[in-house]
Design a protein around this motif. Structure first.
Motif, PDB file in Angstrom:
ATOM      1  N   TYR A 164      23.799 -40.931 -27.667  1.00  0.00           N
ATOM      2  CA  TYR A 164      23.867 -39.868 -26.655  1.00  0.00           C
ATOM      3  C   TYR A 164      22.544 -39.131 -26.556  1.00  0.00           C
ATOM      4  CZ  TYR A 164      25.014 -35.080 -25.057  1.00  0.00           C
ATOM      5  OH  TYR A 164      25.013 -33.851 -24.448  1.00  0.00           O
ATOM      6  N   ALA A 165      22.016 -38.690 -27.695  1.00  0.00           N
ATOM      7  CA  ALA A 165      20.745 -37.966 -27.687  1.00  0.00           C
ATOM      8  C   ALA A 165      19.624 -38.854 -27.167  1.00  0.00           C
ATOM      9  CB  ALA A 165      20.421 -37.453 -29.083  1.00  0.00           C
ATOM     10  N   TYR A 166      19.662 -40.131 -27.522  1.00  0.00           N
ATOM     11  CA  TYR A 166      18.617 -41.047 -27.064  1.00  0.00           C
ATOM     12  C   TYR A 166      18.664 -41.223 -25.548  1.00  0.00           C
ATOM     13  CZ  TYR A 166      15.715 -45.169 -26.488  1.00  0.00           C
ATOM     14  OH  TYR A 166      14.743 -46.042 -26.067  1.00  0.00           O
ATOM     15  N   SER A 167      19.876 -41.270 -24.994  1.00  0.00           N
ATOM     16  CA  SER A 167      20.001 -41.430 -23.545  1.00  0.00           C
ATOM     17  C   SER A 167      19.405 -40.237 -22.806  1.00  0.00           C
ATOM     18  CB  SER A 167      21.472 -41.612 -23.152  1.00  0.00           C
ATOM     19  OG  SER A 167      22.205 -40.398 -23.315  1.00  0.00           O
ATOM     20  N   ILE A 168      19.544 -39.061 -23.377  1.00  0.00           N
ATOM     21  CA  ILE A 168      18.935 -37.866 -22.774  1.00  0.00           C
ATOM     22  C   ILE A 168      17.418 -37.929 -22.917  1.00  0.00           C
ATOM     23  CG2 ILE A 168      18.741 -35.347 -22.931  1.00  0.00           C
ATOM     24  CD1 ILE A 168      21.387 -36.304 -21.738  1.00  0.00           C
ATOM     25  N   SER A 169      16.950 -38.359 -24.087  1.00  0.00           N
ATOM     26  CA  SER A 169      15.520 -38.448 -24.343  1.00  0.00           C
ATOM     27  C   SER A 169      14.847 -39.459 -23.422  1.00  0.00           C
ATOM     28  CB  SER A 169      15.284 -38.842 -25.805  1.00  0.00           C
ATOM     29  OG  SER A 169      13.910 -39.003 -26.074  1.00  0.00           O
ATOM     30  N   ALA A 170      15.567 -40.541 -23.118  1.00  0.00           N
ATOM     31  CA  ALA A 170      14.991 -41.609 -22.300  1.00  0.00           C
ATOM     32  C   ALA A 170      15.006 -41.287 -20.812  1.00  0.00           C
ATOM     33  CB  ALA A 170      15.740 -42.914 -22.552  1.00  0.00           C
ATOM     34  N   ASN A 171      15.743 -40.224 -20.430  1.00  0.00           N
ATOM     35  CA  ASN A 171      15.842 -39.845 -19.019  1.00  0.00           C
ATOM     36  C   ASN A 171      14.636 -38.984 -18.654  1.00  0.00           C
ATOM     37  OD1 ASN A 171      16.515 -38.736 -16.497  1.00  0.00           O
ATOM     38  ND2 ASN A 171      18.705 -38.843 -16.949  1.00  0.00           N
ATOM     39  N   THR A 172      13.757 -39.518 -17.830  1.00  0.00           N
ATOM     40  CA  THR A 172      12.510 -38.815 -17.513  1.00  0.00           C
ATOM     41  C   THR A 172      12.711 -37.573 -16.654  1.00  0.00           C
ATOM     42  OG1 THR A 172      12.189 -40.281 -15.610  1.00  0.00           O
ATOM     43  CG2 THR A 172      11.125 -40.911 -17.684  1.00  0.00           C
ATOM     44  N   SER A 173      13.917 -37.379 -16.092  1.00  0.00           N
ATOM     45  CA  SER A 173      14.162 -36.181 -15.279  1.00  0.00           C
ATOM     46  C   SER A 173      14.421 -34.952 -16.139  1.00  0.00           C
ATOM     47  CB  SER A 173      15.352 -36.413 -14.337  1.00  0.00           C
ATOM     48  OG  SER A 173      16.548 -36.625 -15.076  1.00  0.00           O
ATOM     49  N   PHE A 174      14.642 -35.174 -17.451  1.00  0.00           N
ATOM     50  CA  PHE A 174      14.854 -34.055 -18.370  1.00  0.00           C
ATOM     51  C   PHE A 174      13.583 -33.823 -19.166  1.00  0.00           C
ATOM     52  CE2 PHE A 174      19.372 -35.842 -18.423  1.00  0.00           C
ATOM     53  CZ  PHE A 174      19.734 -35.069 -17.334  1.00  0.00           C
ATOM     54  N   SER A 175      13.483 -32.562 -19.675  1.00  0.00           N
ATOM     55  CA  SER A 175      12.369 -32.260 -20.568  1.00  0.00           C
ATOM     56  C   SER A 175      12.581 -33.053 -21.840  1.00  0.00           C
ATOM     57  CB  SER A 175      12.345 -30.758 -20.800  1.00  0.00           C
ATOM     58  OG  SER A 175      12.323 -30.423 -22.107  1.00  0.00           O
ATOM     59  N   GLY A 176      11.627 -33.890 -22.220  1.00  0.00           N
ATOM     60  CA  GLY A 176      11.842 -34.731 -23.395  1.00  0.00           C
ATOM     61  C   GLY A 176      10.555 -35.184 -24.030  1.00  0.00           C
ATOM     62  N   VAL A 177      10.616 -35.420 -25.338  1.00  0.00           N
ATOM     63  CA  VAL A 177       9.436 -35.840 -26.081  1.00  0.00           C
ATOM     64  C   VAL A 177       9.419 -37.355 -26.283  1.00  0.00           C
ATOM     65  CG1 VAL A 177       9.179 -33.648 -27.271  1.00  0.00           C
ATOM     66  CG2 VAL A 177      10.609 -35.431 -28.292  1.00  0.00           C
ATOM     67  N   GLY A 178      10.541 -38.030 -25.980  1.00  0.00           N
ATOM     68  CA  GLY A 178      10.588 -39.466 -26.188  1.00  0.00           C
ATOM     69  C   GLY A 178      10.869 -39.793 -27.635  1.00  0.00           C
ATOM     70  N   LEU A 179      12.140 -39.957 -27.960  1.00  0.00           N
ATOM     71  CA  LEU A 179      12.550 -40.176 -29.351  1.00  0.00           C
ATOM     72  C   LEU A 179      12.763 -41.661 -29.635  1.00  0.00           C
ATOM     73  CD1 LEU A 179      15.077 -37.211 -29.675  1.00  0.00           C
ATOM     74  CD2 LEU A 179      12.728 -37.317 -30.545  1.00  0.00           C
ATOM     75  N   HIS A 200      23.109 -28.517 -16.994  1.00  0.00           N
ATOM     76  CA  HIS A 200      24.430 -28.494 -16.370  1.00  0.00           C
ATOM     77  C   HIS A 200      25.233 -29.648 -16.959  1.00  0.00           C
ATOM     78  CE1 HIS A 200      27.536 -28.425 -13.262  1.00  0.00           C
ATOM     79  NE2 HIS A 200      27.061 -27.234 -12.883  1.00  0.00           N
ATOM     80  N   ASN A 201      26.503 -29.429 -17.235  1.00  0.00           N
ATOM     81  CA  ASN A 201      27.313 -30.490 -17.831  1.00  0.00           C
ATOM     82  C   ASN A 201      27.324 -31.762 -16.995  1.00  0.00           C
ATOM     83  OD1 ASN A 201      28.070 -29.496 -20.284  1.00  0.00           O
ATOM     84  ND2 ASN A 201      30.223 -29.157 -19.781  1.00  0.00           N
ATOM     85  N   SER A 202      27.204 -31.629 -15.676  1.00  0.00           N
ATOM     86  CA  SER A 202      27.196 -32.806 -14.812  1.00  0.00           C
ATOM     87  C   SER A 202      25.986 -33.688 -15.079  1.00  0.00           C
ATOM     88  CB  SER A 202      27.225 -32.388 -13.336  1.00  0.00           C
ATOM     89  OG  SER A 202      26.086 -31.611 -13.013  1.00  0.00           O
ATOM     90  N   ASP A 203      24.916 -33.097 -15.666  1.00  0.00           N
ATOM     91  CA  ASP A 203      23.731 -33.888 -16.006  1.00  0.00           C
ATOM     92  C   ASP A 203      23.978 -34.797 -17.213  1.00  0.00           C
ATOM     93  OD1 ASP A 203      22.181 -32.691 -14.003  1.00  0.00           O
ATOM     94  OD2 ASP A 203      21.641 -31.010 -15.312  1.00  0.00           O
ATOM     95  N   LEU A 204      25.020 -34.489 -17.977  1.00  0.00           N
ATOM     96  CA  LEU A 204      25.279 -35.215 -19.217  1.00  0.00           C
ATOM     97  C   LEU A 204      26.183 -36.429 -19.025  1.00  0.00           C
ATOM     98  CD1 LEU A 204      25.852 -32.087 -21.516  1.00  0.00           C
ATOM     99  CD2 LEU A 204      23.704 -33.298 -21.046  1.00  0.00           C
ATOM    100  N   GLY A 205      26.659 -36.620 -17.798  1.00  0.00           N
ATOM    101  CA  GLY A 205      27.545 -37.750 -17.528  1.00  0.00           C
ATOM    102  C   GLY A 205      28.804 -37.674 -18.355  1.00  0.00           C
ATOM    103  N   ASP A 206      29.192 -38.803 -18.932  1.00  0.00           N
ATOM    104  CA  ASP A 206      30.412 -38.856 -19.746  1.00  0.00           C
ATOM    105  C   ASP A 206      30.227 -38.210 -21.113  1.00  0.00           C
ATOM    106  OD1 ASP A 206      31.699 -40.178 -17.706  1.00  0.00           O
ATOM    107  OD2 ASP A 206      31.218 -42.183 -18.489  1.00  0.00           O
TER     108      ASP A 206
END
Length: 443
Positions: free
Chosen positions: A94-109, A172-178
């Motif tokens: 789950y955390a990796y999917s957020i990290s890999a999404n370039t539309s979110f602030s992320g450092v790339g894990l 927003h929770n909708s950004d987190l998908g399932d």
């Protein structure tokens, strides 16, 4: 010509009176600064005193300012020994999917790699990284859903009545998908007021001052990449060539989403005075810092920390307390420490003090009973303000507003012979007074 001179003189007189009135009566804080934010607040971080507010109870999405609560719970877990700064953990799917999404602030894990709590916390606090925040939430509580429960429980303990946390990041929770946290709604958003954001910051920096050591870092290295602090107001920030740098700024948390707009909880310290500001729903990255600067400059220019009453202060005509069964029949009292607070400049004469004596110390005749020790606490002396103000963000009595009242000397208990003689003297005195009253009544 005479008429024109007379009119000019009258206009000058009116302007002079108006100016004098402004000098003698400081402008109300609500009218003193124009802040281009939907909601804003300025608070003294020592006492919790509110120095300015604008729609401070309006409930809005806080975006990544949500992470202040996540930071608090991580620091609390470290303090309680549940985790350590050098505790390691790996990145979930789950955390990796957020990290890999370039539309979110992320450092790339990277998965299957150990990261320390310190590394993850720095990425969260400095670069507002979402995936590292989720990873810390999972480490502390087992899942983000359980962590959200902790967030809302802590919000109640802190007295944030309208706060509603649905995830650890501010997305927003909708950004987190399932992957939206269990127990929350798929389209829900975190909610907070400027007042509650300031109170959350107040608890964070007072309970865990070390949080400022990390939030004040302008840039750091994470996985061989440079992370720049999103707080452009930090001294040493190279963003915008340091154009937004503000002396004393050392925190705290930015935020942005489409619904939240640009928001910022800032804190700075100058000459021993720490201020907390919150601006919510501004129109741009630049504007949130520009409006924060307005609030900070207003706070430092218009307010001062001042000792209003020194140590050993005594209230006129209330400087002694009656003592029974002692070698002396009274004892002097005074404040044990200075009374100081942050005040609007020019308002010192609007403050006074009053005693709050501990009634458990006194008998039914409002007397202390000997022996009485020197320096014995008999109550408190409280600072009172006669003017109008915005109050405090916390219900707790501010520490600098009340100090102990103590006895100035010791009073030893009188021996049995002295007490007996006093009783006999009082008996005959009462008899004599009774006889006098009777004879006087005859006439």
């Amino acid at each position: 010509m005479k008429h024109r001179l007379k009119s000019s003189f009258l206009l000058l007189t009116i302007m002079l009176v108006a100016f004098t009135t402004m000098i003698g009566n400081p402008m109300p804080a609500s009218a003193a600064v124009d802040v281009k934010a939907k909601s804003a607040i300025l608070v003294d971080a020592d006492t919790g005193k509110i120095l300015f507010e604008k729609n401070a109870d309006m409930i809005l999405p806080p975006a990544s300012m949500t992470k202040m609560m996540s930071e608090y719970l991580v620091l609390e877990a470290i303090e309680e020994g549940k985790i350590k700064w050098d505790t390691t953990t790996q990145i979930s799917d789950y955390a990796y999917s957020i990290s890999a999404n370039t539309s979110f602030s992320g450092v790339g894990l990277t998965q299957q790699k150990d990261y320390t709590v310190r590394e993850l916390y720095e990425a969260m606090a400095i670069n507002s990284d979402n995936a590292t925040t989720i990873t810390l939430a999972e480490l502390v509580a087992g899942s983000e859903g359980e962590f959200v429960k902790m967030m809302n429980k802590k919000a109640k303990e802190m007295g944030l009545p309208e706060a509603e946390f649905v995830n650890s990041t501010g997305l927003h929770n909708s950004d987190l998908g399932d992957n939206y946290p269990k127990g929350t709604e798929p389209d829900a958003d975190n909610l907070l007021s400027a007042r509650s954001a300031a109170l959350l910051a107040y608890h964070l920096i007072n309970d865990f001052p070390d949080a400022l050591e990390i939030s004040s870092i302008p840039s750091t290295t994470f996985d061989e990449q440079q992370l720049n602090n999103l707080n452009w107001m930090l001294p040493g920030s190279e963003i915008q060539d340091g154009a937004f740098s503000f002396d004393g700024m050392d925190g705290l948390k930015t935020g942005w989403t489409d619904t939240a707009g640009y928001c910022f909880t800032g804190t700075s310290e100058r000459n021993g005075t720490r201020l907390i500001t919150v601006v919510m729903k501004t129109n741009s990255e630049q504007e949130r810092f520009q409006e924060t600067r307005k609030l900070m400059e207003y706070g430092y220019n218009q307010f001062e920390r001042k000792e209003l009453y020194p140590s050993n202060h005594q209230i006129k005509n209330e400087s002694t307390l009656a003592v029974t069964k002692g070698k002396e029949d009274a004892v002097e009292i005074a404040s044990a420490a200075p009374l100081e607070t942050i005040i609007q400049k020019g308002t010192a004469d609007q403050y006074s003090v009053t005693y709050n004596l501990d009634q458990a110390k006194f008998n039914e005749d409002n007397e202390l009973t000997a022996p009485v020790e020197k320096g014995e606490k008999v109550g408190t002396i409280e600072l009172e303000y006669k003017g109008d103000d915005f109050g405090y963000i916390t219900d707790d009595a501010p520490k600098s507003q009340t100090v102990d009242v103590v006895t100035q000397t010791a009073v030893e208990k009188a021996n049995w012979f002295t007490l007996s003689m006093r009783s006999i003297g009082e008996f005959f005195s009462n008899v004599f007074n009774s006889v006098v009253d009777t004879i006087t009544g005859w006439f």
